[in-house]
Design a protein around this motif. Structure first.
Motif, mmCIF file in Angstrom:
data_model
loop_
_atom_site.group_PDB
_atom_site.id
_atom_site.type_symbol
_atom_site.label_atom_id
_atom_site.label_comp_id
_atom_site.label_asym_id
_atom_site.label_seq_id
_atom_site.Cartn_x
_atom_site.Cartn_y
_atom_site.Cartn_z
ATOM 1 N N ARG A 1 0.822 -1.209 0.000
ATOM 2 C CA ARG A 1 0.000 0.000 0.000
ATOM 3 C C ARG A 1 0.855 1.258 0.000
ATOM 4 O O ARG A 1 1.972 1.272 0.513
ATOM 5 C CB ARG A 1 -0.899 0.032 1.238
ATOM 6 C CG ARG A 1 -2.313 -0.531 1.118
ATOM 7 C CD ARG A 1 -2.447 -1.816 0.412
ATOM 8 N NE ARG A 1 -3.843 -2.304 0.480
ATOM 9 C CZ ARG A 1 -4.249 -3.440 -0.033
ATOM 10 N NH1 ARG A 1 -3.399 -4.226 -0.644
ATOM 11 N NH2 ARG A 1 -5.512 -3.803 0.055
ATOM 12 N N LEU A 2 0.296 2.322 -0.590
ATOM 13 C CA LEU A 2 0.963 3.616 -0.639
ATOM 14 C C LEU A 2 0.230 4.575 0.285
ATOM 15 O O LEU A 2 -0.980 4.752 0.175
ATOM 16 C CB LEU A 2 0.954 4.155 -2.071
ATOM 17 C CG LEU A 2 1.595 5.519 -2.303
ATOM 18 C CD1 LEU A 2 3.102 5.418 -2.122
ATOM 19 C CD2 LEU A 2 1.275 6.022 -3.711
ATOM 20 N N ASP B 1 3.839 5.147 -14.154
ATOM 21 C CA ASP B 1 3.550 4.456 -12.892
ATOM 22 C C ASP B 1 2.045 4.331 -12.746
ATOM 23 O O ASP B 1 1.309 5.313 -12.919
ATOM 24 C CB ASP B 1 4.129 5.233 -11.703
ATOM 25 C CG ASP B 1 5.648 5.298 -11.743
ATOM 26 O OD1 ASP B 1 6.274 4.235 -11.791
ATOM 27 O OD2 ASP B 1 6.186 6.426 -11.741
ATOM 28 N N TYR C 1 -1.306 2.924 -10.402
ATOM 29 C CA TYR C 1 -1.786 2.614 -9.067
ATOM 30 C C TYR C 1 -3.275 2.280 -9.140
ATOM 31 O O TYR C 1 -3.990 2.839 -9.966
ATOM 32 C CB TYR C 1 -1.602 3.809 -8.122
ATOM 33 C CG TYR C 1 -0.225 4.402 -8.073
ATOM 34 C CD1 TYR C 1 0.689 4.061 -7.075
ATOM 35 C CD2 TYR C 1 0.180 5.327 -9.040
ATOM 36 C CE1 TYR C 1 1.960 4.625 -7.030
ATOM 37 C CE2 TYR C 1 1.445 5.893 -9.006
ATOM 38 C CZ TYR C 1 2.328 5.543 -7.998
ATOM 39 O OH TYR C 1 3.578 6.102 -7.969
ATOM 40 N N LEU D 1 -3.964 3.325 -2.125
ATOM 41 C CA LEU D 1 -3.407 3.088 -3.444
ATOM 42 C C LEU D 1 -2.353 1.983 -3.396
ATOM 43 O O LEU D 1 -1.538 1.926 -2.477
ATOM 44 C CB LEU D 1 -2.769 4.360 -3.995
ATOM 45 C CG LEU D 1 -3.708 5.495 -4.394
ATOM 46 C CD1 LEU D 1 -2.919 6.572 -5.125
ATOM 47 C CD2 LEU D 1 -4.849 5.008 -5.260
ATOM 48 N N LYS E 1 0.584 0.304 -5.947
ATOM 49 C CA LYS E 1 1.308 0.445 -7.207
ATOM 50 C C LYS E 1 1.344 -0.905 -7.897
ATOM 51 O O LYS E 1 1.882 -1.878 -7.367
ATOM 52 C CB LYS E 1 2.720 0.964 -6.963
ATOM 53 C CG LYS E 1 3.464 1.366 -8.229
ATOM 54 C CD LYS E 1 4.788 2.035 -7.872
ATOM 55 C CE LYS E 1 5.514 2.511 -9.115
ATOM 56 N NZ LYS E 1 6.792 3.203 -8.771
ATOM 57 N N THR E 2 0.772 -0.984 -9.091
ATOM 58 C CA THR E 2 0.626 -2.276 -9.758
ATOM 59 C C THR E 2 1.491 -2.428 -11.006
ATOM 60 O O THR E 2 1.691 -3.552 -11.476
ATOM 61 C CB THR E 2 -0.840 -2.526 -10.154
ATOM 62 O OG1 THR E 2 -1.276 -1.473 -11.026
ATOM 63 C CG2 THR E 2 -1.732 -2.576 -8.917
#
Length: 335
Positions: free
Chosen positions: A158-159, A284, A286, A293, A295-296
């Motif tokens: 997670r962000l 980038d 997300y 969020l 990051k995928t």
């Protein structure tokens, strides 16, 4: 001691294959050349052929063994132009190292030019086999295949953000432009463009997640939106300067899974401009998941322009001052 690998697994890991393929006409967007996305599609098709030749076609992997085929990393260097009528000789060379838990392949694409064999692209693809919870495997995995399987792609990290993501609600929302505080925080003062939208099923495979070709399409679309946002819309540049976009290198890596109809935040950042001929951007991606969020995906692409000096004779175009200003001047508004 690990069991002796099944012959099909040994073939995947050791035996080069060659496929003769043609790019899809869909990729012939400008002039007679095939764009970067479809060049990468040919590389993926060559690896799919490699699996078939080894005796493990992706349909059998899915139906018999409950495993989904996922390209999780693709890195390509593009050389000579690939034309719409070319037949490609795609050579797949296994490059998986001992102990790696992903298949790794080099894919070289060759075409014939004036009686000579010319390499038009050189790619590295990394493949994972994702255990699918929707189906039950009919039989055990072939010996030696288990190390390449995974219950999930990525870690789901997670962000942390100060801005609170808020779901759009309706599926059709978010396809236009609107200010978004999360994109504003992700972009900050960087030279970037942001785009937020919901992922449709046609970007996905195995009933669930976005596949590599989907992210290639996303990279292409965000580049198009970015250029329009900077006053460099592709059609206008074609009409007024006679320039067509060209890609020399591209890379995308999947860091986690992106699920159908999740909301995707895509941030597209200009990183470098080289000698007024090429510029490099980073993508980038997300998703909004449980109020946070994740990051995928991440990647990069190197772009320039070709100019038609004479009919069907192309050369690199040098950026003018207006183009350099547009590429280097961030806009405050985000989409």
């Amino acid at each position: 001691m690990d069991p002796t690998p099944h012959p099909s697994v040994t073939a995947l890991l050791q035996t080069p294959t060659t496929a003769r393929l043609r790019p899809l006409f869909e990729g012939n967007n400008i002039s007679f050349a095939i764009g970067f996305k479809h060049i990468n599609y040919v590389a993926e098709a060559a690896v799919l052929h490699h699996f078939r030749e080894a005796g493990l076609p992706v349909v059998d992997l899915y139906r018999r063994h409950g495993l989904g085929f996922d390209v999780v990393d693709i890195r390509s260097r593009l050389g000579a132009l690939l034309a719409v009528d070319d037949e490609v000789e795609a050579v797949v060379t296994p490059k998986t190292k001992d102990g790696e838990n992903r298949f790794r392949f080099r894919v070289e694409q060759f075409v014939e030019r004036d009686g000579k064999r010319v390499r038009c692209a050189d790619s590295t693809l990394v493949v994972a086999l994702r255990v699918d919870g929707h189906i039950r495997a009919e039989e055990p995995w072939p010996a030696g295949l288990e190390r390449f399987t995974t219950a999930r792609l990525g870690t789901g990290e997670r962000l942390d953000l100060a801005a609170a993501p808020v779901p759009y609600g309706e599926f059709t929302a978010g396809r236009g432009t609107s200010a978004d505080p999360v994109l504003g925080e992700l972009i900050g003062e960087t030279n970037a463009f942001g785009w937020r939208w919901r992922v449709g099923y046609f970007y996905c495979h195995y009933n669930e997640r976005v596949q590599m070709s989907g992210f290639l399409r996303i990279m292409e679309e965000v580049e198009d939106l970015f250029l329009a946002d900077r006053g460099l819309a592709i059609k206008e540049v074609l009409d007024t300067r006679g320039w067509i976009p060209v890609v020399t290198q591209s890379h995308i890596e999947l860091l986690d899974e992106t699920v159908m109809e999740e909301e995707l935040y895509t941030v597209y950042t200009v990183e470098n401009i080289f000698k007024t001929l090429l510029y490099t951007t980073r993508m980038d991606c997300y998703v909004l998941r449980d109020g946070q969020l994740v990051k995928t995906a991440t990647g990069s692409i190197t772009h320039g322009y070709l100019h038609e000096k004479e009919p069907n004779q192309w050369e690199m175009a040098e950026f003018d001052e207006a183009t350099v200003t547009a590429l280097t001047t961030p806009r405050k508004a985000v989409s």
